[in-house]
Design a protein around this motif. Structure first.
Motif, PDB file in Angstrom:
ATOM      1  N   UNK A 216      28.292  42.355  39.153  1.00 22.97           N
ATOM      2  CA  UNK A 216      27.579  43.724  40.147  1.00 22.97           C
ATOM      3  C   UNK A 216      28.119  43.744  41.361  1.00 22.97           C
ATOM      4  N   UNK A 217      29.472  43.093  41.221  1.00 23.44           N
ATOM      5  CA  UNK A 217      30.809  43.663  42.420  1.00 23.44           C
ATOM      6  C   UNK A 217      31.035  44.964  42.027  1.00 23.44           C
ATOM      7  N   UNK A 218      31.209  44.469  40.488  1.00 21.49           N
ATOM      8  CA  UNK A 218      32.054  46.242  40.254  1.00 21.49           C
ATOM      9  C   UNK A 218      31.072  47.917  39.905  1.00 21.49           C
ATOM     10  N   UNK A 219      29.922  47.099  40.103  1.00 24.11           N
ATOM     11  CA  UNK A 219      29.353  48.315  40.039  1.00 24.11           C
ATOM     12  C   UNK A 219      28.843  48.614  41.860  1.00 24.11           C
ATOM     13  N   UNK A 220      28.986  47.244  43.004  1.00 20.56           N
ATOM     14  CA  UNK A 220      29.358  47.904  44.004  1.00 20.56           C
ATOM     15  C   UNK A 220      30.560  48.268  44.382  1.00 20.56           C
ATOM     16  N   UNK A 221      32.052  48.275  43.762  1.00 23.36           N
ATOM     17  CA  UNK A 221      33.058  48.910  43.844  1.00 23.36           C
ATOM     18  C   UNK A 221      32.510  50.699  43.521  1.00 23.36           C
ATOM     19  N   UNK A 222      32.226  50.539  42.003  1.00 21.04           N
ATOM     20  CA  UNK A 222      32.083  52.127  41.571  1.00 21.04           C
ATOM     21  C   UNK A 222      31.243  53.253  42.226  1.00 21.04           C
ATOM     22  N   UNK A 223      29.775  52.338  42.766  1.00 21.78           N
ATOM     23  CA  UNK A 223      29.083  52.990  44.178  1.00 21.78           C
ATOM     24  C   UNK A 223      29.502  53.847  45.204  1.00 21.78           C
ATOM     25  N   UNK A 224      30.223  52.962  45.868  1.00 15.79           N
ATOM     26  CA  UNK A 224      31.502  52.684  47.062  1.00 15.79           C
ATOM     27  C   UNK A 224      32.196  54.456  46.388  1.00 15.79           C
ATOM     28  N   UNK A 225      31.855  55.284  45.536  1.00 17.71           N
ATOM     29  CA  UNK A 225      32.533  55.725  45.341  1.00 17.71           C
ATOM     30  C   UNK A 225      31.619  57.540  44.785  1.00 17.71           C
ATOM     31  N   UNK A 226      30.600  57.132  44.560  1.00 19.51           N
ATOM     32  CA  UNK A 226      29.196  58.139  44.070  1.00 19.51           C
ATOM     33  C   UNK A 226      29.293  58.263  45.095  1.00 19.51           C
ATOM     34  N   UNK A 227      29.202  60.188  44.966  1.00 21.38           N
ATOM     35  CA  UNK A 227      28.521  60.885  46.033  1.00 21.38           C
ATOM     36  C   UNK A 227      26.837  60.552  46.299  1.00 21.38           C
ATOM     37  N   UNK A 228      26.537  60.468  45.058  1.00 21.89           N
ATOM     38  CA  UNK A 228      25.122  60.183  45.269  1.00 21.89           C
ATOM     39  C   UNK A 228      25.050  59.027  46.130  1.00 21.89           C
ATOM     40  N   UNK A 229      25.502  58.514  46.169  1.00 19.18           N
ATOM     41  CA  UNK A 229      25.277  57.098  46.358  1.00 19.18           C
ATOM     42  C   UNK A 229      25.272  56.875  47.745  1.00 19.18           C
ATOM     43  N   UNK A 230      26.148  58.158  48.855  1.00 15.98           N
ATOM     44  CA  UNK A 230      27.015  58.255  50.458  1.00 15.98           C
ATOM     45  C   UNK A 230      25.062  57.850  51.208  1.00 15.98           C
ATOM     46  N   UNK A 235      26.545  47.986  53.990  1.00 12.57           N
ATOM     47  CA  UNK A 235      27.648  46.889  54.140  1.00 12.57           C
ATOM     48  C   UNK A 235      27.386  46.101  52.711  1.00 12.57           C
ATOM     49  N   UNK A 236      28.607  46.188  51.611  1.00 14.32           N
ATOM     50  CA  UNK A 236      29.141  46.207  51.051  1.00 14.32           C
ATOM     51  C   UNK A 236      29.723  43.843  50.494  1.00 14.32           C
ATOM     52  N   UNK A 237      29.194  43.505  49.796  1.00 15.26           N
ATOM     53  CA  UNK A 237      30.057  42.297  49.655  1.00 15.26           C
ATOM     54  C   UNK A 237      30.161  41.883  48.029  1.00 15.26           C
ATOM     55  N   UNK A 238      31.197  42.335  47.557  1.00 15.16           N
ATOM     56  CA  UNK A 238      31.881  41.702  46.211  1.00 15.16           C
ATOM     57  C   UNK A 238      32.451  40.216  45.822  1.00 15.16           C
ATOM     58  N   UNK A 239      31.445  39.769  44.920  1.00 17.72           N
ATOM     59  CA  UNK A 239      32.101  38.461  44.540  1.00 17.72           C
ATOM     60  C   UNK A 239      32.908  38.388  42.784  1.00 17.72           C
ATOM     61  N   UNK A 240      33.946  37.722  43.122  1.00 16.53           N
ATOM     62  CA  UNK A 240      34.412  38.014  42.064  1.00 16.53           C
ATOM     63  C   UNK A 240      34.276  39.383  40.867  1.00 16.53           C
ATOM     64  N   UNK A 241      34.434  40.618  41.583  1.00 22.42           N
ATOM     65  CA  UNK A 241      33.829  41.726  40.766  1.00 22.42           C
ATOM     66  C   UNK A 241      34.507  42.926  41.437  1.00 22.42           C
ATOM     67  N   UNK A 242      35.485  43.456  40.778  1.00 20.59           N
ATOM     68  CA  UNK A 242      36.250  44.814  41.830  1.00 20.59           C
ATOM     69  C   UNK A 242      36.468  45.575  39.960  1.00 20.59           C
ATOM     70  N   UNK A 243      36.246  46.712  40.490  1.00 17.41           N
ATOM     71  CA  UNK A 243      36.449  48.478  39.828  1.00 17.41           C
ATOM     72  C   UNK A 243      37.327  49.351  40.494  1.00 17.41           C
ATOM     73  N   UNK A 244      38.588  48.328  40.224  1.00 23.34           N
ATOM     74  CA  UNK A 244      39.471  49.700  40.821  1.00 23.34           C
ATOM     75  C   UNK A 244      40.041  51.120  39.980  1.00 23.34           C
ATOM     76  N   UNK A 245      39.773  50.992  38.752  1.00 25.74           N
ATOM     77  CA  UNK A 245      39.578  52.204  38.189  1.00 25.74           C
ATOM     78  C   UNK A 245      38.409  52.578  36.866  1.00 25.74           C
ATOM     79  N   UNK A 246      38.336  53.227  36.961  1.00 26.66           N
ATOM     80  CA  UNK A 246      36.595  53.530  35.922  1.00 26.66           C
ATOM     81  C   UNK A 246      37.444  54.215  34.747  1.00 26.66           C
TER      82      UNK A 246
END
Length: 529
Positions: A216-230, A235-246
């Motif tokens: 779930x945190x990784x999905x949030x990190x990805x949404x932060x870079x998706x223009x359609x989610x702007x 606010x965004x909270x990620x708990x033990x979940x990251x997405x540095x690269x796709x």
């Protein structure tokens, strides 16, 4: 003017809570069976004491007929539809299997309807990587958060694994362009639904917090870079979940080709994928992924496709579109005890057996002997098993959190970092602060099925501190509250971190030696190349 900042925060939060309670009491006296009007028609929820609960509301149409395509709106219905039972989970293998392609459902827990209170809205994205899970898990029950903070809580299901992240760009006639991110597009559709209906459920469309654990945190990190989610969350909270690269397009295409081959479908006949039974597609996706160290099925996750995702989420820097979104980034101190702790041998390792275990499980290409020597220097009292769990956590789970926090600090964007050190009493304490332990602590679902926190005084105290940090963050964009020491946002100079424990404390650069050790190797997000 003589009030301290922390006293002011506590006072305004209490005032907001009292005001919300008064509004709720006035609204609830006239409502017995709650009915809400949403896209498609009207829905009937249930009353749970002083809360209203709606389950299984459609935010999108059945995806079976439009497999691998972006989500469509739900079909309208006549009359009042029951929203008293959770909707289908997404197709998957595991505890929530088999699921259904008719899976675009969400759930809302709220203190009131249509009362104009403009409560913060908290939208939780479930974990399970990009492969499994559902928003109906009892640990995700939003009742405690709603009662404690006068907020609205939303959970949801969306397409996963091969159905949500299969990149078919370039196959067939191109009609499936962008299919590698339709699971993310489902999330965007759900957030648009939240924006459209926030007022109906007593919430504020201009104050939406997304939070999620692991996948779930990784999905949030990805949404932060998706223009359609702007603009869809604030606010965004990620708990033990990251997405540095796709996933890179080449790697994603190779996995798609392997799936087609397993199903005996020629690339030019990719349309046939729509006709293959759901269960058969899932079975084919379980073939081994040769690019991954571990023996697992094909990796499916967000894809750098140039259609809906034009850049990596946090590489080479933090996404500019989300610079103004405050972020809360956390991890647990002993992440890998959750999944590597199921093997009893891992608790009785010797210095002779440890190196081979590390080679297989740390997922970072550093010499095992060098890693072991450094851990023995840093922590002379560690046993071989202690080194194993600490090194695999640092190499596999923690590193991505550091990458994201550093990227935000370089950008000058607000980010607060936490680490959960409080150890679970389960399994005689062997699992300590394991992966997923923070879920019931944040939600306040200590006694829910699946929780391993216990309900002792320490567990309740940590839960109050973590839950109040989320509520403060959702309301103000800052997680500080009266129950914690002063918590500064993360900087490269001090690396400020809140350590949640029986006695929580603010620490600069915790585990510095481990951070420097693993910084000797470049960070590579598993499965993306």
């Amino acid at each position: 003017m003589g009030l301290s900042r922390r006293t002011w925060i506590a006072g305004t939060a209490a005032g907001a809570l009292l005001l919300g309670t008064a509004r709720r009491a006035a609204a609830d006296r006239t409502v017995s069976t709650p009915i809400a009007t949403v896209t498609g028609g009207r829905v009937r929820g249930i009353r749970d004491g002083d809360l209203f609960v709606f389950r299984g509301i459609r935010y999108g149409a059945d995806t079976a007929a439009t497999r691998f395509a972006p989500p469509g709106p739900p079909r309208p219905w006549e009359g009042v539809r029951d929203a008293t039972a959770f909707g289908n989970s997404a197709p998957q293998r595991g505890a929530d299997a088999p699921g259904s392609e008719d899976c675009l459902f969400l759930n809302v827990t709220t203190p009131a309807l249509r009362d104009g209170a403009r409560r913060p809205v908290l939208v939780y994205l479930h974990g399970g990587g990009y492969s499994t899970g559902a928003g109906s898990d009892p640990l995700y029950d939003g009742s405690a958060l709603c009662r404690r903070g006068d907020v609205v809580v939303v959970t949801l299901n969306h397409r996963l694994n091969v159905f949500g992240y299969l990149a078919l760009d370039g196959f067939g006639d191109g009609r499936f362009a962008g299919s590698g991110n339709v699971g993310q597009l489902d999330l965007i559709a759900a957030l648009r639904w939240v924006r459209r209906h926030a007022d109906e459920f007593g919430g504020d469309a201009g104050n939406v917090t997304v939070f999620g654990q692991s996948g779930g945190g990784a999905k949030i990190a990805t949404l932060m870079a998706m223009p359609a989610a702007a603009g869809l969350f604030h606010r965004a909270m990620t708990m033990s979940g990251q997405q540095v690269t796709a996933a890179g397009p080449r790697a994603a295409r190779q996995r798609a080709a392997m799936l087609l081959d397993a199903l005996k479908i020629a690339p030019a006949q990719v349309d046939r994928l729509r006709e293959v039974p759901m269960e058969r597609v899932l079975e084919a996706s379980a073939i081994r992924d040769p690019s991954r160290i571990e023996d697992t099925g094909l990796y499916f996750g967000p894809v750098l496709d140039g259609v809906s995702l034009h850049r990596h989420p946090f590489y080479p820097d933090a996404p500019a579109q989300s610079r103004g979104i405050p972020m809360l980034i956390g991890n647990t101190r002993d992440e890998t005890r959750a999944f590597l702790g199921s093997d009893p041998e891992n608790f009785s390792l010797t210095w002779d057996t440890l190196p081979a275990k590390l080679v297989a499980q740390q997922y970072v290409d550093l010499p095992a002997d060098m890693v072991i020597a450094e851990y023995r220097r840093l922590y002379p009292r560690y046993t071989p098993s202690d080194v194993f769990f600490a090194a695999t956590t640092a190499g596999r789970s923690w590193r991505g959190a550091i990458e994201e926090a550093e990227a935000r600090a370089r950008q000058g964007a607000p980010a607060w970092v936490y680490q959960l050190d409080w150890p679970s009493p389960a399994d005689d304490g062997r699992l300590r602060a394991f992966h997923t332990l923070d879920i019931p602590l944040v939600f306040g679902t200590l006694d829910a099925p699946g929780s391993r926190t216990g309900t002792g005084a320490d567990a309740r105290a940590v839960a109050r501190r973590m839950g109040d940090a989320l509520l403060a963050f959702a309301r103000t964009g800052d997680p500080n509250h009266a129950g914690l020491p002063a918590w500064a946002s993360y900087s490269l100079q001090r690396r400020e971190t809140m350590v949640f424990d029986a006695r929580s404390r603010a620490v600069d650069d915790p585990r510095r030696g481990e951070r420097l050790l693993y910084a000797r190797a470049p960070f590579v997000q598993r499965g993306t190349f």
